[in-house]
Design a protein around this motif. Structure first.
Motif, mmCIF file in Angstrom:
data_model
loop_
_atom_site.group_PDB
_atom_site.id
_atom_site.type_symbol
_atom_site.label_atom_id
_atom_site.label_comp_id
_atom_site.label_asym_id
_atom_site.label_seq_id
_atom_site.Cartn_x
_atom_site.Cartn_y
_atom_site.Cartn_z
ATOM 1 N N GLY A 133 8.576 8.562 -0.114
ATOM 2 C CA GLY A 133 7.466 9.441 -0.451
ATOM 3 C C GLY A 133 7.623 10.813 0.167
ATOM 4 N N TYR B 140 2.617 3.961 8.245
ATOM 5 C CA TYR B 140 3.849 4.736 8.280
ATOM 6 C C TYR B 140 4.595 4.719 9.617
ATOM 7 C CZ TYR B 140 2.310 6.554 3.802
ATOM 8 O OH TYR B 140 1.918 6.657 2.488
ATOM 9 N N THR C 209 0.338 13.049 -1.607
ATOM 10 C CA THR C 209 0.231 11.593 -1.501
ATOM 11 C C THR C 209 -1.188 11.086 -1.710
ATOM 12 O OG1 THR C 209 2.114 11.533 0.021
ATOM 13 C CG2 THR C 209 0.656 9.614 0.020
ATOM 14 N N PHE C 210 -2.156 11.807 -1.179
ATOM 15 C CA PHE C 210 -3.521 11.269 -1.155
ATOM 16 C C PHE C 210 -4.505 11.974 -2.083
ATOM 17 C CE2 PHE C 210 -1.592 10.137 2.905
ATOM 18 C CZ PHE C 210 -1.874 8.783 2.965
ATOM 19 N N HIS D 273 2.069 7.228 -6.352
ATOM 20 C CA HIS D 273 1.111 8.308 -6.625
ATOM 21 C C HIS D 273 1.731 9.667 -6.336
ATOM 22 C CE1 HIS D 273 -2.533 10.823 -5.645
ATOM 23 N NE2 HIS D 273 -2.819 10.371 -6.840
ATOM 24 N N THR D 274 2.523 9.758 -5.267
ATOM 25 C CA THR D 274 3.220 10.996 -4.951
ATOM 26 C C THR D 274 4.165 11.392 -6.075
ATOM 27 O OG1 THR D 274 3.176 10.362 -2.615
ATOM 28 C CG2 THR D 274 4.642 12.166 -3.215
ATOM 29 N N VAL E 245 0.836 -1.206 0.000
ATOM 30 C CA VAL E 245 0.000 0.000 0.000
ATOM 31 C C VAL E 245 0.869 1.253 0.000
ATOM 32 C CG1 VAL E 245 -1.719 1.310 1.294
ATOM 33 C CG2 VAL E 245 -1.927 -1.172 1.126
ATOM 34 N N VAL E 246 1.895 1.278 0.833
ATOM 35 C CA VAL E 246 2.781 2.449 0.885
ATOM 36 C C VAL E 246 3.498 2.637 -0.448
ATOM 37 C CG1 VAL E 246 4.851 3.404 1.977
ATOM 38 C CG2 VAL E 246 3.070 2.384 3.381
ATOM 39 N N LEU F 259 1.093 4.330 -2.753
ATOM 40 C CA LEU F 259 0.916 5.739 -2.397
ATOM 41 C C LEU F 259 2.145 6.571 -2.767
ATOM 42 C CD1 LEU F 259 -0.843 5.296 1.059
ATOM 43 C CD2 LEU F 259 -1.867 6.207 -1.031
ATOM 44 N N THR F 260 3.323 6.000 -2.564
ATOM 45 C CA THR F 260 4.539 6.719 -2.938
ATOM 46 C C THR F 260 4.615 6.894 -4.450
ATOM 47 O OG1 THR F 260 5.756 5.993 -0.982
ATOM 48 C CG2 THR F 260 7.067 6.646 -2.887
#
Length: 375
Positions: A325, A293, A184-185, A17-18, A10-11, A14-15
Motif C-alpha cells: 500500500g 501496520y 488509504t483511508f 482501496h489505495t 483488513v490491511v 485498505l491496500t
C-alpha cells in the motif's frame, strides 16, 4: 493466529482501496503547456523565509500560460530580511506586489491571518486565487494547469498535493505518510460528491480556489483560529455549498517542507492534535494503525524465533501487504517507493509518538510555531 489473520484481511482491504483511489479516482492535472485566460492571483504569505523563498519566487515569475497573472506577497513580521530578498528577486516586475502584514489580532492564528490579509486586498480581485507556501517550487505551467483542473472538476477548491522532497532518514520515515493516509483511508470519489464537511482533506502548501466561492465560505476568516486551516477551509467551502477535490500535483510542484529533524518533529507536533480532535479518538486511531501496520512485523520476527512458522508467515504477509500500500501511494504521488516502504512499521510507530507528543505539549500549553503560540 486470529490476530495476524484479521490484520492481514483488513490491511489487504485498505491496500485495495489505495489501489482504487490511486488508479481510478485521483485527479492528475496535465503538466504540459496549457493556456488559462482567467484572472489569477497567486498569494504568498512569508514569515522568516529569507533562506528558502528565492526558488519559489523565481518559479512564480517563470509561470507560463496565464497572461493575466498577478502575485501578492505578504511579509508577515519577518525578522530575517525576507522582504529584502523578495525585492532583490522580483526587482521591478509589475506583476508582483509586496505587502507588509499586521500582527494577528486576538482570536487569529498567524497563517490564516496572513492568508486573509492577502485574499481580502483589492489587488486580489480575480477569478481564481492560488495560495502557495514559500517551500513550494512550481513547474512552468503549474498555475495554469491547476486552475484548469479546478474548472474541469467543477470544484470551488482544489488541492494539488506537491511532490514532497525527502533527503534525510526522518523525511523518509514521516513525510510519505501524508499522501499514504488520505489515499488509504479517504474515499476520494465520495469526498468529491458528498456535501458532508467531515469528508474533506486539503494541503495548504498549494491550494487553488474560485474566489467567489472562497468568499461565500467566509475565506480564511472562517478558520481564523484553526491550526489545520487548509482542511478547515475545505470544510467551510462544503458548508457553503461548494465542492472540493484532491489531485496529484507531483508533476506540477515540489515541496521541501522541513530542513531538519527538529523542524519536522515540531511541525507535526503543532498540528497532529488538531487532526484527531479528542484524545480518545487519537488513541483509538493510533492503536488501530499500530495493530495493523507495526505489530505484524514484530509478531513475524517473534513467531519465527519461537518456532511458529505458520504464524510468522501470516504476520509477514500482513506486513508485506501494508508495504504494498505504501508503494502504491508513493508511485501515485511522485514519492520514493524503495527502500523506504520497507520501513513502514517504523513510520507508523513514529507517527504514534509524534501524536502523543502533540497532545502532551498542548496540555502543557507549550505548542508554538515560528515564535507564535498555537493550540
Amino acid at each position: 493466529m486470529t490476530g495476524p489473520l484479521v490484520a492481514l484481511l483488513v490491511v489487504a482491504a485498505l491496500t485495495a482501496h489505495t489501489v482504487v483511489n490511486a488508479g481510478r479516482w485521483l485527479r492528475r492535472p496535465t503538466d504540459g503547456p496549457v493556456e488559462c485566460a482567467e484572472r489569477v492571483v497567486v498569494l504568498l504569505p512569508l514569515r522568516d523565509e529569507a533562506t528558502r523563498v528565492t526558488p519559489c519566487l523565481r518559479a512564480l515569475l517563470a509561470q507560463r500560460g496565464v497572461p493575466r497573472l498577478r502575485v501578492l506577497v505578504l511579509d508577515d513580521g519577518s525578522t530575517d530580511g525576507t522582504a529584502d530578498v523578495v525585492r532583490a528577486v522580483v526587482a521591478d516586475d509589475p506583476r508582483v506586489t509586496l505587502l507588509t502584514g499586521a500582527a494577528p489580532p486576538p482570536g487569529w492564528l498567524g497563517k490564516p491571518h496572513a492568508c486573509w490579509q492577502l485574499a481580502s486586498r483589492t489587488e486580489a480581485s480575480a477569478d481564481a486565487l492560488v495560495f502557495v507556501d514559500a517551500d513550494v517550487v512550481l513547474g512552468r505551467y503549474a498555475v495554469a494547469a491547476a486552475v484548469t483542473e479546478l474548472r474541469a472538476a467543477g470544484a470551488t477548491l482544489l488541492s494539488p498535493y506537491p511532490r514532497i522532497v525527502v533527503r534525510t532518514v526522518a523525511d523518509r520515515l514521516v513525510q510519505p505518510l501524508l499522501q499514504w493516509l488520505w489515499l488509504t483511508f479517504l474515499p476520494l470519489r465520495a469526498m468529491e460528491r458528498s456535501a458532508r464537511p467531515s469528508l474533506a482533506a486539503a494541503g495548504g502548501q498549494f491550494l487553488v480556489v474560485d474566489r467567489a466561492g472562497y468568499l461565500r465560505a467566509g475565506g480564511h476568516a472562517a478558520v481564523a483560529d484553526r491550526v489545520l486551516e487548509d482542511v478547515e477551509l475545505a470544510r467551510a467551502v462544503k458548508r457553503a455549498g461548494g465542492r472540493i477535490a484532491l489531485a496529484d500535483g507531483s508533476r506540477l510542484a515540489s515541496c521541501r517542507m522541513y530542513d531538519s529533524w527538529p523542524q519536522l518533529r515540531d511541525g507535526y507536533t503543532k498540528s497532529l492534535w488538531a487532526s484527531f480532535g479528542h484524545p480518545t479518538a487519537a488513541a483509538l486511531v493510533v492503536t488501530v494503525l499500530l495493530l495493523l501496520y507495526t505489530v505484524p512485523a514484530l509478531v513475524a520476527v517473534v513467531a519465527l524465533l519461537a518456532g511458529a512458522p505458520l504464524l510468522a508467515g501470516v504476520a509477514f504477509l500482513a506486513y508485506l501487504v501494508g508495504v504494498a500500500g505504501r508503494v502504491v501511494s508513493a508511485r501515485a504521488t511522485g514519492g520514493r517507493a524503495w527502500p523506504d516502504a520497507l520501513s513502514h512499521p517504523v513510520s507508523v510507530a513514529v507517527l504514534g509518538w509524534l501524536t502523543l507528543r502533540s497532545y502532551h505539549l498542548r496540555k502543557r500549553r507549550r505548542l508554538s510555531w515560528r515564535g507564535r503560540p498555537v493550540g
